[in-house]
Design an enzyme around this catalytic site. Structure first.
Site, PDB file in Angstrom:
ATOM      1  N   CYS A  88       0.739  -1.205   0.000  1.00  0.00           N
ATOM      2  CA  CYS A  88       0.068   0.078   0.008  1.00  0.00           C
ATOM      3  C   CYS A  88       0.816   1.494  -0.140  1.00  0.00           C
ATOM      4  O   CYS A  88       0.413   2.562  -0.022  1.00  0.00           O
ATOM      5  CB  CYS A  88      -0.934   0.002   1.234  1.00  0.00           C
ATOM      6  N   HIS A 331      -9.551   2.509  -2.154  1.00  0.00           N
ATOM      7  CA  HIS A 331      -8.189   2.553  -1.908  1.00  0.00           C
ATOM      8  C   HIS A 331      -7.841   1.465  -2.843  1.00  0.00           C
ATOM      9  O   HIS A 331      -7.582   0.160  -2.802  1.00  0.00           O
ATOM     10  CB  HIS A 331      -7.910   1.736  -0.587  1.00  0.00           C
TER      11      HIS A 331
END
Length: 378
Positions: A88, A331
């Site tokens: 991430c 996301h």
């Protein structure tokens, strides 16, 4: 903080779509290519050729996604391309790598960011074995929690209540809805597949979120409503030396930091990363006007902001993810670290902040890492 430092002079992204919806047929390179092409057009006035394209990607088809996307954007075949994986934090790590290449003098113009297509990511399996959701973040014998369960554990450890998590999610959606209505996303978004606006932001009520069950732990506080959804999207920035920016406004990359932390609580990573960054630069948190954090979960985000002395549900509501973050927008894992840099660029540069205004971007990473970068308006 002057001299031949790396400067972000353009920042673009796609709209962000929830996996299986807006971009369900778009492969990761087809998300990234239009963003790269838009950045090349944005800096064409400088007459500086692109030296490299660096993209973060977590769950894609393998191979060199950045090279494929660069060719798809129409770049000359001499531009090589590099694909990296810090999960991430990949998109932000790509920007830091570009800054290091520029600062060293080895490159002049680097396109850096990330892309993710959760919708078209391949099913993974070891030869002769069963499919698996993700690769291991740690070796056998070490903690390796899924990120949702880890966010639940971090929220419990840091005393982040369910009510605060739901309130934070509602506030984020409200900020994103307002920003979209005001057109504050318009200049950064590159249309792809006919979509020029983020799919997810919508008005929410805490009472509605309070009815949702725990998503990862029975009876837990982390729910589908206060977690960021798996998403598709791409984002990137153009980085070059101060001496070549030709008067274009931009964000000077002051410094970056990447650190490890306890893999059992990976969401904590931004805390030591930001602290190391501030210590190295001698900058206090009070001096930073805009903070963008990859909001994978409200529990994780609030644990981090509490530790850093920020109050995003109070006095720092306009300072921390001022136009909403991943909880509202989505996301796209490998891209999210570049999305937060793009958002800083819009908030500070497109928003007309005075020179010297400071902005911070940070992300937590599965396996126990934190990535952070400090920028200032050039």
């Amino acid at each position: 903080m002057t001299g031949d430092m790396p400067v972000v002079v353009a920042a673009r992204r796609t709209a962000i779509g929830t996996a299986g919806h807006a971009f369900k047929l778009e492969t990761v390179d087809r998300l990234a290519s239009p963003v790269i092409a838009a950045l090349v057009r944005d800096v064409a006035c400088l007459g500086v050729p692109v030296d490299d394209v660096v993209l973060g990607n977590c769950m894609g088809p393998g191979g060199n996604v950045a090279r494929v996307a660069a060719l798809g954007a129409g770049l000359d075949p001499s531009v090589p391309g590099l694909t990296i994986d810090r999960q991430c934090g990949s998109g932000l790590a790509a920007v830091l790598l570009a800054g290091q290449a520029v600062r060293s003098g080895e490159m002049e113009l680097v396109i850096a960011g990330g892309a993710e297509s959760a919708s078209t990511a391949p099913v993974r399996a070891h030869r002769g074995g069963e499919p698996y959701e993700r690769a291991a973040f740690t070796p056998a014998g070490h903690p390796d929690p899924d990120m949702g369960a880890a966010a639940e554990a971090l929220g419990v450890a840091r005393g982040v209540s369910r009510e605060r998590q739901d309130n934070y999610a509602c506030a984020g959606h409200a900020k994103a809805v307002a920003a979209r209505a005001a057109g504050r996303f318009d200049e950064e978004i590159v249309p792809v597949a006919g979509r020029d606006h983020d799919q997810r932001p919508r008005p929410l009520r805490p009472a509605s979120l309070a009815r949702l069950p725990g998503a990862f732990v029975a009876g837990g506080a982390v729910t589908a409503g206060n977690s960021a959804p798996n998403s598709d999207g791409a984002a990137a920035v153009a980085v070059l030396p101060e001496r070549l920016r030709g008067g274009l406004p931009g964000l000077r990359l002051v410094a970056g930091a990447v650190v490890g932390c306890d893999p059992e609580l990976p969401g904590w990573g931004p805390v030591p990363a930001v602290r190391r960054l501030l210590e190295r630069t001698g900058v206090s948190m009070e001096r930073i006007e805009a903070v963008e954090i990859v909001e994978a979960f409200a529990a994780q985000t609030l644990a981090v902001t509490d530790a850093l002395g920020l109050d995003p549900l109070g006095a720092d509501g306009a300072r921390v993810c001022g136009d909403g973050g991943a909880l509202a927008l989505g996301h796209p894992w490998g891209a999210s670290g570049a999305v937060v840099v793009t958002r800083l660029f819009s908030r500070l540069v497109r928003g007309g902040a005075p020179k010297g205004t400071l902005g911070l971007a940070t992300a937590a990473v599965g396996g126990g890492l934190g990535v952070a970068a400090l920028f200032e308006v050039a």
